[in-house]
Write an enzyme that holds these catalytic residues in place. Structure first.
Site, mmCIF file in Angstrom:
data_model
loop_
_atom_site.group_PDB
_atom_site.id
_atom_site.type_symbol
_atom_site.label_atom_id
_atom_site.label_comp_id
_atom_site.label_asym_id
_atom_site.label_seq_id
_atom_site.Cartn_x
_atom_site.Cartn_y
_atom_site.Cartn_z
ATOM 1 C CG ASP A 1 -2.002 1.008 1.186
ATOM 2 O OD1 ASP A 1 -2.227 1.562 0.087
ATOM 3 O OD2 ASP A 1 -2.632 1.260 2.219
ATOM 4 C CB THR B 1 -1.579 5.617 2.944
ATOM 5 O OG1 THR B 1 -2.009 6.360 1.817
ATOM 6 C CG2 THR B 1 -1.678 6.464 4.196
ATOM 7 C CG ASP C 1 -1.715 0.951 7.256
ATOM 8 O OD1 ASP C 1 -2.483 0.865 6.274
ATOM 9 O OD2 ASP C 1 -1.128 1.996 7.563
#
Length: 829
Positions: free
Chosen positions: A318, A320, A556
Site C-alpha cells: 500500500d 499510505t 495497515d
C-alpha cells in the site's frame, strides 16, 4: 458434584445485574465488574496459544530420532561399552538445544504479542478506557470505530452507520449493516461507521479465544522444508529395519562373533543412518530467525512465514503507511469559485474534524489546522468514511450538510475543479474536496447534489528509507506492486519519485478487467495502481498467484484485510487496525516497510543454509545405508558361496568421530552463515542430487578399501577399521568442501580446521588409544589415502556433471558482489 457446581453457577448468574439494569451510556460500575469477576464471567483466556514450557520439553524429548537413538543406546550400554555409547550425547544435544531455543523464542514472541495486542475501548463508570481483552467482563459496553476488532460476542446497543465485516468468519466479502439489537461475533471487525455493543459471551464461549489461538500459535507448522525432511526421515526408518537385520545376521551367524561385538557392529551401522542433526538444525534455524527478527520489532505469528517470505517474488504494498508516513499536514486550502465564506468553510472543517470519534490521518491533519471550536454542536446525522464510497459526511441542521472525500468520486470529471484536483494530485499531494449537499448525509440517496466549496490539500511525507527498500527488492529480483485506494495519479507521483520502475505510468483500478487472465496480464506489465477497492486487492493477489508468483501483501487498513488473508504471506503494520494484525503472519511493530527486507533476507538465510547442511547430513545417511547393506549382503553370500565373511568395519565411536569435523561442527557454522539466495521449490530433489551420488561413492569406495585391506594385507582389526575410516573421512571432507562453495576466507578456514582436527585425532597417542585408531601400517594407510583420492575425484566429477545437467551456475570463489549481507538491508549475520 457436577450438580452442585451447576447450581452454584446458576445462583451466581441469577444474582448478577440484568442487562436492563445497565446504564449503556456509562457502562458497568466498579461494583458490577467486581461481581462478574467473582462469578467467573470474565474473558480470561490465555494471551497467547504458545506452547507451555512443559509442552516444549516434552515435544523436544519425545521425537522419532530420539526414540531411535535411545533404543540403540540401550543396546550398546547393555553390552557394557559405555564409550561406544557416546552418540547418546546427541539425545541431550538434540533435546537441550531445541528446548533452550524454543523457550527463548517463546518468551520473545509472548512479549511482542503483548505489545501488539488489540485493546478495546470499554465504558466503565462513564469513562471509556482501553483494556486488554482478558479484562472484559460479561455485559461490558464496548465502543466501536472503523477498523476495530470485535473481541467478544455481543449485541449492538448503538449504531451510527455501523458496518461489520464478517469475512473472517463467513467468507462473505460484503460488510453487514448492524443496527441496535443486532448480534456481532468476535473475530469480525468494523468496516465503516461507529457504535457500541454489550458483551454477551466471554471467555471460552466466544470465538475470540479460538481465533487468537490459531493466529498466534507458536509451532513449526507445515512447510516444504520440514515436510521434505519428514519424508526423508520416514524412508530412513523403513530402511533401518532390513539393514539392522542383515548386520546382526552377518555378525552372529556368518562371522561367528559373540553377542557383544555383534550388537556393537549393528549399532555402529545404524547410528549414522539417522540424520539426527538435521531436524535439530532446522528447529534452531527457525527459532533463531524468529529471535533475530524479534529484535528488529518484527513479530512472526506463524514460523513458516519466514520460509514463505524467502520464496516471495512479488510484494504488493500500500502507499499510505508503507511508502509514505501515516502522519499528514494541511498544505493548502483552495476555495472554489463562488463558494461560501472562508470562515464558514473553516468552521465546517473544524466541526467535522472535532466531532469525528475515530479520525483518520487526513482528519487529524485538518483538526490540527482548524483547532477552534466552530460552535455548531453535535451533528444531526453522520455518514462515516468507507473505502467503498470514499467520502464521509455530517449534517448540522441549520448549518447545512457537508461532505468530505475524493474529488473524483464527488465531482464531475469534466469540471474545472476536478481537473485542478487531478493536477495537484499528480504532484504527489493528497487532495480532498469539501462540498455542501442538498440531502442529509444519512439519506438513502446521499450524497445527492454536491456543491464544491474547497479543495483540502494535504502533504504526505515519503518515508526516508522507502527508496532504499525498493532498490533492495529490485536488486533481489522481487517485483513491487504499489496498490492503493488513493487517486492513481497521486500514487504514481509518489512511486515515480521513489524511482519505482513503471511508477510514472499508474493505472486507475476502475479500468481494470474483471477476467482473471486479463487482469494477470495487466499486473505482469504494470507496477502502480490507484483507486483500488478492497475486493480488487484480493482479486489482484489471486491473479498474481495464478501466474505462479509467491505474493506478500503489506497493509495497515481495514481495506487490506481480505488481500492479507489470501496472500501467501500477509504483513501488517503494528499501528494498523487490529483486524489486519489478526490475519497477518508477520507484524512490523515498528511500522517500517524498511524492516521487510531484513525479514526476506533472514528467511533466505534460514532456508538456504538448511538446504546446504542437509547435503552433509543426508550424504552420511546414504553412505551408512550403502555400507550396511554391502556388509550384510556379503555376509549372506559368504554362506552360499563359502568365503570368509566380513564384520562391520567400524565401532560406534568411529562413526561418532567421523561426523565431528565433516558434519557436526561445519554444519552448525554453515547454518548461521549469510545466505541471500532466493528459496526455490524442489528441496528434496535438489538435496538428493548431491547427497545420493556422493553417499554411494563414499559407501562403495570405503567398502572396497575395507575388502582389499582385509584380504590382501597383514593387519590387525584396529588397522582394518582405521584404513577404512581414513578413506571415508577423506571423501566426506571433500563433500564438505563442495557444499561450502563458493569459497571465501572463513569457509577455507573452516575446511582447513576440519582437516587439522582429524590430523590431531590420528596423531596423538591418547586419542588413538581412546578411539581405537591405528594408522601405523604404512602400506594400509597408503591404500586408504589412494582410495580416498579416487573417491574425491569421483565426487568432484559427479558434482560438475550434476551442475551441467541442471544448468546451475557454479563458482569456486565469491567476489565482493557475491557476499550477502553487504547491503544494509540484507545483512543478517
Amino acid at each position: 458434584m457436577a450438580h452442585e457446581h451447576t447450581g452454584s453457577k446458576e445462583t451466581a448468574v441469577a444474582t448478577a445485574d440484568s442487562p436492563n439494569d445497565i446504564d449503556i451510556s456509562r457502562g458497568l460500575t466498579a461494583e458490577q465488574v467486581a461481581a462478574r469477576i467473582a462469578s467467573g464471567q470474565t474473558n480470561d483466556v490465555p494471551d497467547r496459544a504458545s506452547r507451555s514450557v512443559k509442552d516444549i520439553v516434552r515435544g523436544n524429548i519425545f521425537t522419532r530420532i530420539n526414540a531411535i537413538l535411545m533404543v540403540l543406546l540401550v543396546i550398546v550400554l547393555s553390552t557394557g561399552s559405555v564409550i561406544d555409547g557416546m552418540f547418546g550425547l546427541l539425545i541431550v544435544a538434540n533435546s537441550g538445544i531445541g528446548i533452550i531455543q524454543e523457550i527463548r523464542a517463546k518468551r520473545t514472541l509472548d512479549a511482542l504479542a503483548i505489545v501488539s495486542q488489540a485493546k478495546p475501548m470499554v465504558r466503565r463508570d462513564g469513562i471509556a478506557v482501553a483494556l486488554a481483552p482478558k479484562e472484559v467482563v460479561l455485559d461490558d459496553i464496548i465502543e466501536l470505530g472503523s477498523g476495530d476488532q470485535i473481541v467478544v460476542d455481543g449485541e449492538v446497543v448503538s449504531s451510527a452507520a455501523l458496518e461489520i465485516d464478517e469475512s473472517l468468519l463467513t467468507g462473505e466479502a460484503d460488510p453487514v449493516h448492524k443496527t441496535a439489537g443486532a448480534q456481532v461475533l468476535s473475530g469480525s471487525f468494523v468496516a465503516a461507521g461507529s457504535g457500541a455493543y454489550r458483551a454477551t459471551k466471554v471467555g471460552g464461549d466466544a470465538y475470540a479465544a479460538k481465533l487468537a489461538e490459531e493466529a498466534s500459535k507458536f509451532t513449526l507448522v507445515h512447510s516444504e522444508l520440514r515436510s521434505g525432511i519428514d519424508s526423508i526421515l520416514k524412508f530412513i526408518t523403513y530402511l533401518m529395519i532390513p539393514a539392522g537385520a542383515l548386520i546382526i545376521y552377518n555378525q552372529l551367524f556368518s562371522s561367528g562373533e559373540s553377542i557383544r561385538p555383534a550388537l556393537n557392529g549393528m549399532v555402529a551401522a545404524l547410528v549414522p543412518m539417522v540424520p539426527e542433526g538435521l531436524v535439530l538444525m532446522t528447529s534452531i534455524a527457525f527459532a533463531v530467525g524468529v529471535i533475530r527478527l524479534g529484535k528488529r520489532q518484527c513479530l512472526v505469528q506463524e514460523l513458516p512465514a519466514i520460509e514463505g517470505l524467502a520464496r516471495v517474488d512479488v510484494v504488493c504494498a500500500d502507499k499510505t503507511g508503507t511508502l509514505t508516513e501515516n502522519g499528514m499536514r494541511l498544505s493548502e486550502l483552495k476555495l472554489a469559485e463562488g463558494s461560501a465564506d472562508e470562515a464558514v468553510i473553516k468552521a465546517a472543517l473544524s466541526a467535522m474534524a472535532a466531532s469525528d470519534p475515530r479520525p483518520n490521518a487526513s482528519v487529524l491533519a485538518i483538526r490540527e489546522s482548524f483547532a477552534d471550536d466552530a460552535g455548531w454542536g453535535e451533528a444531526t446525522a453522520v455518514a462515516p468514511f468507507s473505502s467503498a464510497k470514499k467520502w464521509s459526511g455530517q449534517s448540522y441542521g441549520a448549518h447545512g450538510n457537508w461532505v468530505l472525500g475524493a474529488p473524483d468520486m464527488l465531482l464531475d470529471p469534466a469540471s474545472d475543479m476536478a481537473r485542478e484536483a487531478e493536477s495537484v494530485g499528480s504532484t504527489g499531494l493528497r487532495v480532498l474536496m469539501l462540498g455542501s449537499s442538498n440531502l442529509s448525509v444519512d439519506d438513502a440517496d446521499a450524497p445527492g447534489i454536491v456543491t464544491p466549496e474547497a479543495l483540502v490539500i494535504l502533504e504526505q511525507k515519503v518515508r526516508p528509507d522507502a527508496q532504499e527498500t525498493l532498490e533492495y527488492f529490485a536488486s533481489q529480483k522481487v517485483a513491487v506492486k504499489v496498490i492503493s485506494g488513493d487517486n492513481a495519479v497521486s500514487v504514481g507521483a509518489v512511486a515515480g519519485s521513489l524511482g519505482l520502475a513503471g511508477g510514472d505510468r499508474p493505472i486507475d483500478a476502475r479500468e481494470l478487467p474483471n477476467d482473471q487472465e486479463k487482469l494477470a496480464d495487466v499486473l505482469e506489465g504494470a507496477t502502480t495502481f490507484g483507486r483500488v477497492r478492497p475486493d480488487q486487492k484480493r482479486e489482484m493477489v489471486a491473479a498474481l498467484q495464478s501466474r505462479g508468483h509467491t505474493v506478500a501483501m503489506t497493509g495497515d487498513g481495514v481495506n487490506d484485510v481480505l488481500a492479507l488473508k489470501d496472500a501467501d504471506i500477509g504483513v501488517s503494520m503494528g499501528s494498523g487496525s487490529p483486524a489486519t494484525r489478526a490475519v497477518a503472519q508477520i507484524v512490523l511493530l515498528d511500522n517500517k516497510f524498511a524492516t521487510l527486507p531484513y525479514v526476506v533476507a533472514e528467511g533466505r538465510r534460514v532456508i538456504g543454509n538448511i538446504e546446504r547442511v542437509s547435503n552433509l547430513f543426508l550424504t552420511k545417511t546414504v553412505y551408512s545405508v550403502v555400507l550396511a547393506f554391502l556388509v550384510g549382503i556379503t555376509g549372506v553370500l559368504s554362506k552360499m558361496l563359502d568365503f570368509e565373511p566380513l564384520s562391520y568395519p567400524f565401532l560406534p565411536r568411529h562413526v561418532t568421530i567421523a561426523a565431528w569435523f565433516t558434519i557436526g561442527i561445519p554444519a552448525f557454522i554453515l547454518s548461521l552463515a549469510p545466505n541471500n539466495e532466493r528459496a526455490r521449490t524442489g528441496f528434496v530433489a535438489r538435496v538428493m542430487r548431491l547427497a545420493l551420488p556422493s553417499g554411494i561413492i563414499i559407501g562403495v569406495i570405503t567398502f572396497a578399501t575395507y575388502v582389499i585391506v582385509h584380504n590382501s594385507y597383514d593387519v590387525t582389526r584396529e588397522q582394518e577399521s582405521t584404513t577404512a575410516l581414513i578413506t571415508l573421512i577423506m571423501i566426506a571432507l571433500w563433500v564438505l568442501a563442495v557444499v561450502a562453495r563458493p569459497y571465501n576466507w572463513w569457509k577455507l578456514v573452516l575446511i582447513g580446521g576440519s582437516v587439522v582436527g582429524y590430523l590431531i585425532l590420528f596423531a596423538l597417542p591418547f586419542t588413538r588409544e581412546f578411539f581405537k585408531l591405528d594408522p601405523s601400517n604404512v602400506a594400509a594407510t597408503t591404500l586408504a589415502i589412494t582410495m580416498g583420492a579416487v573417491g574425491v575425484v569421483l565426487v568432484e566429477v559427479s558434482w560438475w556433471v550434476s551442475a551441467r545437467l541442471h544448468g546451475e551456475k557454479r563458482k569456486l570463489f565469491t567476489t565482493p558482489d557475491d557476499m550477502p549481507g553487504e547491503h544494509p538491508h540484507a545483512h543478517t549475520s
